[in-house]
Motif scaffolding. Structure first.
Motif, PDB file in Angstrom:
ATOM      1  N   ILE A  11       0.834  -1.203   0.000  1.00  0.00           N
ATOM      2  CA  ILE A  11       0.000   0.000   0.000  1.00  0.00           C
ATOM      3  C   ILE A  11       0.869   1.253   0.000  1.00  0.00           C
ATOM      4  O   ILE A  11       0.588   2.214  -0.726  1.00  0.00           O
ATOM      5  CB  ILE A  11      -0.966  -0.015   1.203  1.00  0.00           C
ATOM      6  N   LYS A  12       1.935   1.237   0.762  1.00  0.00           N
ATOM      7  CA  LYS A  12       2.842   2.385   0.810  1.00  0.00           C
ATOM      8  C   LYS A  12       3.465   2.640  -0.562  1.00  0.00           C
ATOM      9  O   LYS A  12       3.543   3.786  -1.022  1.00  0.00           O
ATOM     10  CB  LYS A  12       3.930   2.141   1.853  1.00  0.00           C
ATOM     11  N   GLU A  13       3.898   1.564  -1.211  1.00  0.00           N
ATOM     12  CA  GLU A  13       4.486   1.699  -2.552  1.00  0.00           C
ATOM     13  C   GLU A  13       3.459   2.194  -3.554  1.00  0.00           C
ATOM     14  O   GLU A  13       3.760   3.043  -4.401  1.00  0.00           O
ATOM     15  CB  GLU A  13       5.075   0.363  -3.011  1.00  0.00           C
ATOM     16  N   ARG A  14       2.233   1.674  -3.466  1.00  0.00           N
ATOM     17  CA  ARG A  14       1.169   2.115  -4.376  1.00  0.00           C
ATOM     18  C   ARG A  14       0.884   3.595  -4.188  1.00  0.00           C
ATOM     19  O   ARG A  14       0.755   4.340  -5.161  1.00  0.00           O
ATOM     20  CB  ARG A  14      -0.099   1.307  -4.122  1.00  0.00           C
ATOM     21  N   ASN A  15       0.797   4.038  -2.937  1.00  0.00           N
ATOM     22  CA  ASN A  15       0.521   5.451  -2.674  1.00  0.00           C
ATOM     23  C   ASN A  15       1.659   6.347  -3.148  1.00  0.00           C
ATOM     24  O   ASN A  15       1.420   7.435  -3.671  1.00  0.00           O
ATOM     25  CB  ASN A  15       0.242   5.668  -1.187  1.00  0.00           C
ATOM     26  N   ALA A  16       2.896   5.886  -2.982  1.00  0.00           N
ATOM     27  CA  ALA A  16       4.046   6.668  -3.442  1.00  0.00           C
ATOM     28  C   ALA A  16       4.027   6.780  -4.964  1.00  0.00           C
ATOM     29  O   ALA A  16       4.325   7.842  -5.524  1.00  0.00           O
ATOM     30  CB  ALA A  16       5.343   6.022  -2.970  1.00  0.00           C
TER      31      ALA A  16
END
Length: 133
Positions: A118-123
């Motif tokens: 999720i963190k990578e997707r948001n970034a």
């Protein structure tokens, strides 16, 4: 008019939580008083022997037990661990490698993996949004 700065204080339970120790295992003078911010900083910077021993040997509060076992606090409860444990008891649980512990570790690993995804997707979304601006 002069203003007097009062020292910021906290309850022993709050200080114990910040120090990562089990309140009931701390010395009576710690449990019965209040802890100022400067006293907390001093305890963190130069821990007395009782604090070093508690951190090393326990008993440890549930968040510390959960971290050392690699599970969540809820996972501890599901496994029937509701009280503070010593380092020796934690090591024994690791050695036994019980089924509930294996399951909770796997669950926690999945949760961590999902959080990274999720963190990578948001970034990535944020980078695309800035590129289009």
């Amino acid at each position: 008019m002069t203003s007097h700065k009062t020292a910021q204080t906290m309850k022993p339970a709050t200080a114990a939580k910040k120090l990562g120790v089990y309140l009931e295992a701390t010395p009576a003078e710690f449990r019965e008083g209040v802890v100022s911010r400067s006293e907390l900083n001093a305890l963190q910077a130069d821990p007395p022997q009782w604090l070093q021993d508690l951190r090393r040997l326990g008993p440890h509060p549930r968040p510390v037990v959960a971290a050392r076992l690699g599970v969540s606090i809820a996972g501890l409860a599901r496994g029937g661990v509701t009280e503070a444990l010593t380092t020796e008891q934690i090591d024994a649980l690791k050695q036994e490698n019980l089924e509930w512990l294996q399951k909770e570790r796997a669950t926690q690993a999945e949760v961590r993996k999902e959080a990274v995804r999720i963190k990578e997707r948001n970034a990535e979304r944020e980078a695309r949004g800035q590129a289009g601006a």
